[in-house]
Design an enzyme around this catalytic site. Structure first.
Site, PDB file in Angstrom:
ATOM      1  N   ARG A  75      -5.380 -34.396 -21.349  1.00 44.42           N
ATOM      2  CA  ARG A  75      -5.388 -33.809 -22.681  1.00 44.42           C
ATOM      3  C   ARG A  75      -5.947 -32.398 -22.562  1.00 44.42           C
ATOM      4  O   ARG A  75      -6.611 -32.065 -21.579  1.00 44.42           O
ATOM      5  CB  ARG A  75      -6.222 -34.637 -23.645  1.00 44.42           C
ATOM      6  CG  ARG A  75      -7.637 -34.789 -23.194  1.00 44.42           C
ATOM      7  CD  ARG A  75      -8.405 -35.850 -23.932  1.00 44.42           C
ATOM      8  NE  ARG A  75      -9.834 -35.577 -23.703  1.00 44.42           N
ATOM      9  CZ  ARG A  75     -10.624 -34.965 -24.549  1.00 44.42           C
ATOM     10  NH1 ARG A  75     -10.190 -34.596 -25.726  1.00 44.42           N
ATOM     11  NH2 ARG A  75     -11.878 -34.723 -24.249  1.00 44.42           N
ATOM     12  N   ARG A  82     -10.457 -27.939 -30.703  1.00 49.07           N
ATOM     13  CA  ARG A  82     -11.358 -28.262 -31.817  1.00 49.07           C
ATOM     14  C   ARG A  82     -10.967 -27.428 -33.019  1.00 49.07           C
ATOM     15  O   ARG A  82     -10.897 -26.201 -32.912  1.00 49.07           O
ATOM     16  CB  ARG A  82     -12.792 -27.898 -31.440  1.00 49.07           C
ATOM     17  CG  ARG A  82     -13.453 -28.930 -30.606  1.00 49.07           C
ATOM     18  CD  ARG A  82     -14.965 -28.681 -30.605  1.00 49.07           C
ATOM     19  NE  ARG A  82     -15.506 -29.248 -29.380  1.00 49.07           N
ATOM     20  CZ  ARG A  82     -16.308 -28.622 -28.554  1.00 49.07           C
ATOM     21  NH1 ARG A  82     -16.722 -27.407 -28.818  1.00 49.07           N
ATOM     22  NH2 ARG A  82     -16.739 -29.218 -27.467  1.00 49.07           N
ATOM     23  N   ARG A 128      -9.996 -29.428  -3.063  1.00 50.00           N
ATOM     24  CA  ARG A 128     -10.047 -27.986  -3.274  1.00 50.00           C
ATOM     25  C   ARG A 128     -11.448 -27.524  -2.924  1.00 50.00           C
ATOM     26  O   ARG A 128     -12.423 -28.258  -3.146  1.00 50.00           O
ATOM     27  CB  ARG A 128      -9.772 -27.645  -4.742  1.00 50.00           C
ATOM     28  CG  ARG A 128      -8.305 -27.604  -5.060  1.00 50.00           C
ATOM     29  CD  ARG A 128      -8.064 -26.960  -6.412  1.00 50.00           C
ATOM     30  NE  ARG A 128      -8.680 -27.643  -7.508  1.00 50.00           N
ATOM     31  CZ  ARG A 128      -9.541 -27.081  -8.360  1.00 50.00           C
ATOM     32  NH1 ARG A 128      -9.896 -25.813  -8.227  1.00 50.00           N
ATOM     33  NH2 ARG A 128     -10.056 -27.762  -9.358  1.00 50.00           N
ATOM     34  N   ARG A 143     -13.700 -17.283 -12.045  1.00 46.76           N
ATOM     35  CA  ARG A 143     -14.849 -17.224 -12.966  1.00 46.76           C
ATOM     36  C   ARG A 143     -15.882 -16.232 -12.435  1.00 46.76           C
ATOM     37  O   ARG A 143     -15.966 -15.998 -11.224  1.00 46.76           O
ATOM     38  CB  ARG A 143     -15.557 -18.577 -13.062  1.00 46.76           C
ATOM     39  CG  ARG A 143     -14.667 -19.710 -13.463  1.00 46.76           C
ATOM     40  CD  ARG A 143     -15.464 -20.892 -13.948  1.00 46.76           C
ATOM     41  NE  ARG A 143     -15.994 -21.720 -12.872  1.00 46.76           N
ATOM     42  CZ  ARG A 143     -16.706 -22.812 -13.073  1.00 46.76           C
ATOM     43  NH1 ARG A 143     -17.019 -23.194 -14.305  1.00 46.76           N
ATOM     44  NH2 ARG A 143     -17.132 -23.536 -12.055  1.00 46.76           N
ATOM     45  N   GLU A 195     -16.238 -16.493  -8.328  1.00 44.82           N
ATOM     46  CA  GLU A 195     -15.756 -17.761  -7.777  1.00 44.82           C
ATOM     47  C   GLU A 195     -14.253 -17.679  -7.514  1.00 44.82           C
ATOM     48  O   GLU A 195     -13.496 -17.229  -8.379  1.00 44.82           O
ATOM     49  CB  GLU A 195     -16.059 -18.860  -8.807  1.00 44.82           C
ATOM     50  CG  GLU A 195     -15.542 -20.229  -8.425  1.00 44.82           C
ATOM     51  CD  GLU A 195     -15.862 -21.278  -9.489  1.00 44.82           C
ATOM     52  OE1 GLU A 195     -16.984 -21.281 -10.038  1.00 44.82           O
ATOM     53  OE2 GLU A 195     -14.961 -22.079  -9.783  1.00 44.82           O
ATOM     54  N   TYR A 219     -14.300 -36.929  -8.752  1.00 49.50           N
ATOM     55  CA  TYR A 219     -15.163 -35.898  -9.310  1.00 49.50           C
ATOM     56  C   TYR A 219     -16.206 -36.580 -10.193  1.00 49.50           C
ATOM     57  O   TYR A 219     -15.863 -37.308 -11.115  1.00 49.50           O
ATOM     58  CB  TYR A 219     -14.385 -34.862 -10.133  1.00 49.50           C
ATOM     59  CG  TYR A 219     -15.364 -33.863 -10.717  1.00 49.50           C
ATOM     60  CD1 TYR A 219     -15.868 -32.841  -9.929  1.00 49.50           C
ATOM     61  CD2 TYR A 219     -15.848 -34.020 -12.004  1.00 49.50           C
ATOM     62  CE1 TYR A 219     -16.825 -31.981 -10.413  1.00 49.50           C
ATOM     63  CE2 TYR A 219     -16.813 -33.160 -12.499  1.00 49.50           C
ATOM     64  CZ  TYR A 219     -17.294 -32.137 -11.699  1.00 49.50           C
ATOM     65  OH  TYR A 219     -18.262 -31.295 -12.179  1.00 49.50           O
ATOM     66  N   ASP A 272     -19.673 -35.800 -12.504  1.00 49.31           N
ATOM     67  CA  ASP A 272     -20.715 -34.918 -12.998  1.00 49.31           C
ATOM     68  C   ASP A 272     -22.067 -35.502 -12.595  1.00 49.31           C
ATOM     69  O   ASP A 272     -22.156 -36.670 -12.209  1.00 49.31           O
ATOM     70  CB  ASP A 272     -20.619 -34.819 -14.527  1.00 49.31           C
ATOM     71  CG  ASP A 272     -19.744 -33.648 -14.965  1.00 49.31           C
ATOM     72  OD1 ASP A 272     -19.706 -32.641 -14.233  1.00 49.31           O
ATOM     73  OD2 ASP A 272     -19.126 -33.744 -16.027  1.00 49.31           O
TER      74      ASP A 272
HETATM   75  P1  FAD Z   1     -23.221 -34.228  -3.611  1.00 53.58           P
HETATM   76  O1  FAD Z   1     -24.059 -33.461  -4.562  1.00 53.58           O
HETATM   77  O2  FAD Z   1     -22.020 -33.587  -3.051  1.00 53.58           O
HETATM   78  O3  FAD Z   1     -24.169 -34.694  -2.399  1.00 53.58           O
HETATM   79  C1  FAD Z   1     -23.664 -35.268  -1.218  1.00 53.58           C
HETATM   80  C2  FAD Z   1     -24.576 -34.859  -0.080  1.00 53.58           C
HETATM   81  O4  FAD Z   1     -24.205 -35.577   1.115  1.00 53.58           O
HETATM   82  C3  FAD Z   1     -24.487 -33.385   0.260  1.00 53.58           C
HETATM   83  O5  FAD Z   1     -25.780 -32.819   0.224  1.00 53.58           O
HETATM   84  C4  FAD Z   1     -23.909 -33.373   1.684  1.00 53.58           C
HETATM   85  O6  FAD Z   1     -24.402 -32.292   2.470  1.00 53.58           O
HETATM   86  C5  FAD Z   1     -24.380 -34.699   2.215  1.00 53.58           C
HETATM   87  N1  FAD Z   1     -23.585 -35.188   3.351  1.00 53.58           N
HETATM   88  C6  FAD Z   1     -22.233 -35.249   3.445  1.00 53.58           C
HETATM   89  N2  FAD Z   1     -21.882 -35.721   4.653  1.00 53.58           N
HETATM   90  C7  FAD Z   1     -23.019 -35.980   5.335  1.00 53.58           C
HETATM   91  C8  FAD Z   1     -23.299 -36.479   6.642  1.00 53.58           C
HETATM   92  N3  FAD Z   1     -22.324 -36.805   7.501  1.00 53.58           N
HETATM   93  N4  FAD Z   1     -24.596 -36.621   7.028  1.00 53.58           N
HETATM   94  C9  FAD Z   1     -25.607 -36.274   6.184  1.00 53.58           C
HETATM   95  N5  FAD Z   1     -25.388 -35.779   4.931  1.00 53.58           N
HETATM   96  C10 FAD Z   1     -24.112 -35.650   4.513  1.00 53.58           C
HETATM   97  N6  FAD Z   1     -22.061 -31.701 -12.529  1.00 53.58           N
HETATM   98  C11 FAD Z   1     -22.546 -31.587 -13.795  1.00 53.58           C
HETATM   99  O7  FAD Z   1     -23.078 -32.567 -14.339  1.00 53.58           O
HETATM  100  N7  FAD Z   1     -22.487 -30.385 -14.471  1.00 53.58           N
HETATM  101  C12 FAD Z   1     -21.929 -29.285 -13.933  1.00 53.58           C
HETATM  102  O8  FAD Z   1     -21.884 -28.232 -14.569  1.00 53.58           O
HETATM  103  C13 FAD Z   1     -21.377 -29.388 -12.619  1.00 53.58           C
HETATM  104  N8  FAD Z   1     -20.800 -28.322 -12.048  1.00 53.58           N
HETATM  105  C14 FAD Z   1     -20.258 -28.451 -10.817  1.00 53.58           C
HETATM  106  C15 FAD Z   1     -19.645 -27.344 -10.240  1.00 53.58           C
HETATM  107  C16 FAD Z   1     -19.074 -27.458  -8.992  1.00 53.58           C
HETATM  108  C17 FAD Z   1     -18.417 -26.259  -8.403  1.00 53.58           C
HETATM  109  C18 FAD Z   1     -19.091 -28.699  -8.310  1.00 53.58           C
HETATM  110  C19 FAD Z   1     -18.424 -28.865  -6.982  1.00 53.58           C
HETATM  111  C20 FAD Z   1     -19.726 -29.782  -8.843  1.00 53.58           C
HETATM  112  C21 FAD Z   1     -20.308 -29.684 -10.105  1.00 53.58           C
HETATM  113  N9  FAD Z   1     -20.959 -30.768 -10.677  1.00 53.58           N
HETATM  114  C22 FAD Z   1     -21.473 -30.647 -11.942  1.00 53.58           C
HETATM  115  C23 FAD Z   1     -21.086 -32.071  -9.955  1.00 53.58           C
HETATM  116  C24 FAD Z   1     -22.375 -32.185  -9.104  1.00 53.58           C
HETATM  117  O9  FAD Z   1     -22.559 -31.098  -8.281  1.00 53.58           O
HETATM  118  C25 FAD Z   1     -22.356 -33.332  -8.055  1.00 53.58           C
HETATM  119  O10 FAD Z   1     -21.033 -33.434  -7.627  1.00 53.58           O
HETATM  120  C26 FAD Z   1     -22.818 -34.610  -8.544  1.00 53.58           C
HETATM  121  O11 FAD Z   1     -24.163 -34.506  -8.856  1.00 53.58           O
HETATM  122  C27 FAD Z   1     -22.555 -35.694  -7.497  1.00 53.58           C
HETATM  123  O12 FAD Z   1     -23.626 -35.839  -6.606  1.00 53.58           O
HETATM  124  P2  FAD Z   1     -23.434 -36.632  -5.220  1.00 53.58           P
HETATM  125  O13 FAD Z   1     -24.774 -37.025  -4.754  1.00 53.58           O
HETATM  126  O14 FAD Z   1     -22.431 -37.704  -5.388  1.00 53.58           O
HETATM  127  O15 FAD Z   1     -22.735 -35.591  -4.248  1.00 53.58           O
END
Ligand code: FAD
Length: 379
Positions: free
Chosen positions: A173, A177, A251, A282, A306, A354, A356
């Site tokens: 979608r 608003r 990406r 951005r 970016e 993806y 948040d």
């Molecule tokens: P991640 O935060 O990716 O953490 C995974 C970790 O695992 C990383 O530190 C990585 O280094 C580690 N890792 C990977 N492989 C290995 C390995 N082999 N050995 C040891 N360590 C490893 N969320 C929001 O709520 N608001 C936002 O505005 C927002 N903006 C974003 C903007 C961008 C550009 C991106 C990419 C994401 C955004 N997010 C946002 C989402 C947020 O950043 C995280 O994706 C979310 O918190 C998920 O956390 P995670 O722990 O699953 O993953």
């Protein structure tokens, strides 16, 4: 190894699991982190020249309607009342995003009531029963003029692909608003951690039974760990299985950071650029995320551009592409993951989704409650 549980990755998913297991179950938790800092993509650091907090992996806004997640996050940080607003530049004009009544009035150059705006958008929309691509889908929702201005060029840059060659499912979608509410999120709770993301993340890890080893790739120590204790794995799913079923596509983003010698570069935290001939998608200006920080310098500001492109194997994976081939691979990887003894896959990379921040915390709390607590004998 003196640990009861190994957590791979110190993003919000991994840290939530580690914190719960150490504090609530009394487990000794070893967190392995490939990067030289904790926090995953939520990590931020002060710019060395200005002290302005830079969100190193792109602007992160905290927002949720989940009261449990909000309460949990509030144990480690207080939040400012920041509410995010985004603007888009197209052909020298500025429009608020997501599309709202102010956007439509500015775009069509006149004052419109909500009903008039609704009629206007509906008149331009070209309904299609089964849109064949992203462009047809978008035009069916908001009409060609708004699509061509605000969606077409931006989407082409994000995906490095003509929207006519992108699948329609990428957008389910396009929110419009018909009020002047220009907030980017309409969640119940929103804000930014008062003393920064890294202070929040460090407090989560600050427990005598949690050891964080930064700069340690799980795959370099896997032989010594595998099978010894349960593992919560939040790294890339395909890498865990040696890419046996092929690579899941992502990406990635490239960022360039500069200190601009001006008190205010663009008047807002995030500006989108919709023109196809502007190479960046951005521009982030971090000082606007914290208007309450009066100590930020008045003569300079930190600006981050970016750029978006397909990720190669060694690039940081940011957004899952989720093409049909990826979805077929993902099913096969999920089956492998289901059969992997003693390993729990979670988080953005570990589930190829993806997430948040609030979703990552919520999913980690569920894994803790439904799978880890029972595993370690507590209900
Ligand atoms: P991640 O935060 O990716 O953490 C995974 C970790 O695992 C990383 O530190 C990585 O280094 C580690 N890792 C990977 N492989 C290995 C390995 N082999 N050995 C040891 N360590 C490893 N969320 C929001 O709520 N608001 C936002 O505005 C927002 N903006 C974003 C903007 C961008 C550009 C991106 C990419 C994401 C955004 N997010 C946002 C989402 C947020 O950043 C995280 O994706 C979310 O918190 C998920 O956390 P995670 O722990 O699953 O993953």
């Amino acid at each position: 190894m003196n640990a009861d549980l190994v957590v791979v990755g110190s993003g919000l998913f991994g840290l939530t699991v580690a914190e719960r297991c150490a504090r609530d179950l009394g487990l000794r938790v070893l967190v392995l982190e490939r990067r030289d800092h904790i926090g995953g993509n939520a990590y931020s650091a002060p710019d060395p020249e200005t002290g302005i907090e830079v969100h190193v992996y792109g602007t992160h806004l905290f927002h949720t309607s989940n009261a449990l997640v909000w309460e949990y996050a509030g144990r480690f940080t207080s939040f400012t009342p920041y509410e995010h607003r985004v603007y888009t530049i197209f052909k020298g004009q500025v429009y608020p995003m997501p599309i709202n009544l102010a956007t439509i009035c500015a775009f069509y150059g006149r004052a419109l009531s909500p009903g008039q705006a609704r009629d206007l958008v509906a008149r331009h929309a070209v309904p299609v029963a089964e849109p064949r691509n992203l462009e047809e889908k978008a035009v069916s929702l908001i009409g060609r003029p708004l699509y061509e201005a605000l969606i077409q060029g931006y989407t082409a840059k994000q995906w490095q692909t003509d929207p006519r060659d992108l699948p329609a499912e990428i957008i389910t979608r396009l929110p419009v608003r018909y009020t002047f509410d220009g907030r980017y999120f309409d969640d119940t709770y929103q804000g930014l951690p008062s003393d920064g993301y890294t202070a929040w993340l460090e407090r989560m890890a600050d427990h005598p039974r949690i050891e964080v080893r930064a700069g340690t790739d799980f795959f370099d120590v896997r032989d010594r760990i595998a099978g010894a204790v349960p593992i919560v794995y939040t790294g890339p799913l395909d890498r865990y299985f040696g890419h046996a079923e092929g690579e899941l596509s992502w990406r990635t983003l490239d960022f360039t950071v500069e200190v601009a010698p001006t008190p205010d570069y663009q008047g807002t935290a995030v500006m989108n650029y919709a023109d196809a001939d502007v190479p960046w998608t951005r521009v982030h200006e971090f000082r606007h995320l914290h208007p309450e920080r009066h100590w930020y310098p008045r003569d300079s500001t930190v600006v981050m551009r970016e750029y978006s492109r397909p990720a190669a194997r060694d690039d940081e994976p940011y957004y899952p592409v989720n093409a049909p081939a990826d979805r077929a691979r993902l099913l096969r990887y999920r089956e492998l993951a289901r059969r992997e003894p003693g390993v729990f896959f979670g988080g953005r990379l570990g589930t190829y989704a993806y997430l948040d921040m609030h979703m990552a915390i919520g999913a980690a709390l569920s894994m803790y409650r439904n799978r880890l607590r029972p595993l370690f004998g507590r209900r």
